[in-house]
Design an enzyme around this catalytic site. Structure first.
Site, mmCIF file in Angstrom:
data_model
loop_
_atom_site.group_PDB
_atom_site.id
_atom_site.type_symbol
_atom_site.label_atom_id
_atom_site.label_comp_id
_atom_site.label_asym_id
_atom_site.label_seq_id
_atom_site.Cartn_x
_atom_site.Cartn_y
_atom_site.Cartn_z
ATOM 1 N N SER A 180 -32.306 -31.181 -7.518
ATOM 2 C CA SER A 180 -32.922 -32.381 -6.858
ATOM 3 C C SER A 180 -32.079 -32.985 -5.635
ATOM 4 C CB SER A 180 -32.771 -33.558 -7.908
ATOM 5 O OG SER A 180 -33.147 -34.914 -7.370
ATOM 6 N N LYS A 215 -43.826 -38.462 -15.248
ATOM 7 C CA LYS A 215 -44.178 -39.701 -14.707
ATOM 8 C C LYS A 215 -45.178 -40.416 -15.677
ATOM 9 C CE LYS A 215 -43.341 -37.944 -10.058
ATOM 10 N NZ LYS A 215 -43.884 -37.919 -8.769
ATOM 11 N N ASP A 258 -44.700 -43.149 -4.861
ATOM 12 C CA ASP A 258 -45.171 -41.704 -4.384
ATOM 13 C C ASP A 258 -46.259 -41.810 -3.198
ATOM 14 O OD1 ASP A 258 -43.546 -40.180 -5.735
ATOM 15 O OD2 ASP A 258 -44.801 -39.731 -7.521
ATOM 16 N N GLY A 300 -54.989 -30.862 -8.264
ATOM 17 C CA GLY A 300 -54.048 -31.428 -9.639
ATOM 18 C C GLY A 300 -54.848 -32.517 -10.169
ATOM 19 N N GLY A 351 -49.215 -36.039 -13.027
ATOM 20 C CA GLY A 351 -48.625 -37.213 -12.411
ATOM 21 C C GLY A 351 -48.363 -37.335 -11.153
ATOM 22 N N ALA A 352 -47.916 -36.206 -10.486
ATOM 23 C CA ALA A 352 -47.936 -36.291 -9.073
ATOM 24 C C ALA A 352 -49.287 -36.572 -8.305
ATOM 25 C CB ALA A 352 -47.783 -34.820 -8.541
ATOM 26 N N ALA A 383 -61.036 -29.849 -16.357
ATOM 27 C CA ALA A 383 -62.029 -30.906 -15.495
ATOM 28 C C ALA A 383 -61.760 -31.944 -16.390
ATOM 29 C CB ALA A 383 -63.409 -30.103 -15.822
ATOM 30 N N ARG A 433 -59.282 -33.691 -17.160
ATOM 31 C CA ARG A 433 -58.009 -34.198 -16.630
ATOM 32 C C ARG A 433 -58.635 -35.116 -15.398
ATOM 33 N NH1 ARG A 433 -52.180 -33.260 -16.911
ATOM 34 N NH2 ARG A 433 -52.132 -35.512 -17.096
ATOM 35 N N TYR A 440 -41.732 -29.037 -1.864
ATOM 36 C CA TYR A 440 -40.724 -28.720 -0.857
ATOM 37 C C TYR A 440 -40.038 -27.480 -1.139
ATOM 38 C CZ TYR A 440 -37.011 -31.140 -2.870
ATOM 39 O OH TYR A 440 -36.067 -31.464 -3.643
ATOM 40 N N GLY A 446 -43.764 -31.470 1.136
ATOM 41 C CA GLY A 446 -43.317 -32.910 0.747
ATOM 42 C C GLY A 446 -41.951 -33.648 0.935
#
Length: 277
Positions: free
Chosen positions: A14, A62, A98, A123, A126-127, A150, A152, A214, A236
């Site tokens: 991180s 998240k 975010d 997607g 959470g992101a 689908a 989600r 990234y 990102g």
């Protein structure tokens, strides 16, 4: 000295500790910021034991963080996901920076005008939940959410509450959707080097593609975007810095400057492109 942390898995690489240390030096605020490995099974326990005054939360936690909060901001409620935790009494208040981080990076750093743009969001985890509300608030024309499950995508569309602009789709429908001005990869699949099949017909000559990852995690999607003819292919990293600045502002009441930190991170990632937040 106040203590902060980022929780997620994997978390060893991180860049958040580097970012917040740079912000602290810039603003003269004394703090400690560490990375703590945690998964679905032990996140709550590790958060409680950490003694932190605030925290960032990355994949895959998240939505777990949202469930732990006593209260949440309006943007976190719309997202159903939290990436920033603030101590509130003996509980947690959750926020999500975010989406604002992504929009700031795209509009202020890269000069994109998002108004009336047709956007594809790949997607629905959470992101994706974190960035979808901010994209709508930025004035895009329409948001298509494609997910391999689908149901989600349907759930995220329902949570956003904007049926006129938000259109959930299964992955198998991608070839029928036409061209998009902006394509956003919010899937976690590319972190393991597995890029789901994407039709190149999604791309127009002026399309912009952005991966919320990234470093090594963004290589596969960005390579596809360039091969498909995107005008720009962005990772990102800028979003990471901008969302961190928003979190820092929530904790400390001052928003740090980001350009120098972004430049330092860009040089660092190009030297050692390991996956991080």
């Amino acid at each position: 000295m106040r203590r902060y942390a980022v929780f997620g898995s994997p978390i060893a690489h991180s860049l958040s500790p580097f970012i917040h240390a740079a912000f602290a030096r810039q603003t003269g605020i004394a703090l400690e910021y560490v990375a703590i490995e945690a998964g679905h099974g032990d996140f709550a326990e590790k958060l409680a034991a950490s003694g932190v005054d605030g925290a960032n939360v990355t994949l895959p936690l998240k939505e777990d963080a949202f469930a732990l909060c006593r209260s949440t901001s309006a943007r976190a409620q719309r997202a159903g996901a939290v990436n920033t935790l603030l101590h509130e009494g003996d509980g947690w208040r959750g926020d999500n920076t975010d989406g604002l981080g992504l929009v700031r990076d795209l509009t202020e750093r890269h000069g994109l005008d998002l108004r009336d743009r047709r956007v594809l969001l790949l997607g629905a985890g959470g992101a994706a939940r974190g960035v979808a509300p901010a994209l709508l608030d930025a004035g895009i024309h329409s948001l298509y959410i494609a997910n391999r499950t689908a149901e989600r995508a349907d759930a995220l569309a329902d949570a956003l509450g904007d049926p006129a602009r938000v259109h959930p789709r299964g992955w198998d429908a991608l070839s029928d959707l036409g061209e998009f001005d902006l394509l956003v990869n919010a899937t976690a699949a590319t972190r393991t080097g597995a890029l789901p099949v994407l039709p190149m017909a999604l791309v127009a000559p002026r399309s912009v593609a952005v991966d919320l990852n990234y470093g090594a995690s963004a290589v596969a999607f960005l390579a596809w975007a360039r091969a498909a003819g995107c005008a720009q292919a962005l990772d990102g990293l800028g979003m990471l810095v901008e969302q961190a600045a928003e979190s820092f502002s929530l904790w400390h009441g001052v928003r740090p400057e980001t350009d120098a930190v972004y430049a330092a991170l860009r040089a660092r990632v190009e030297t050692s492109p390991a996956a991080g937040d």
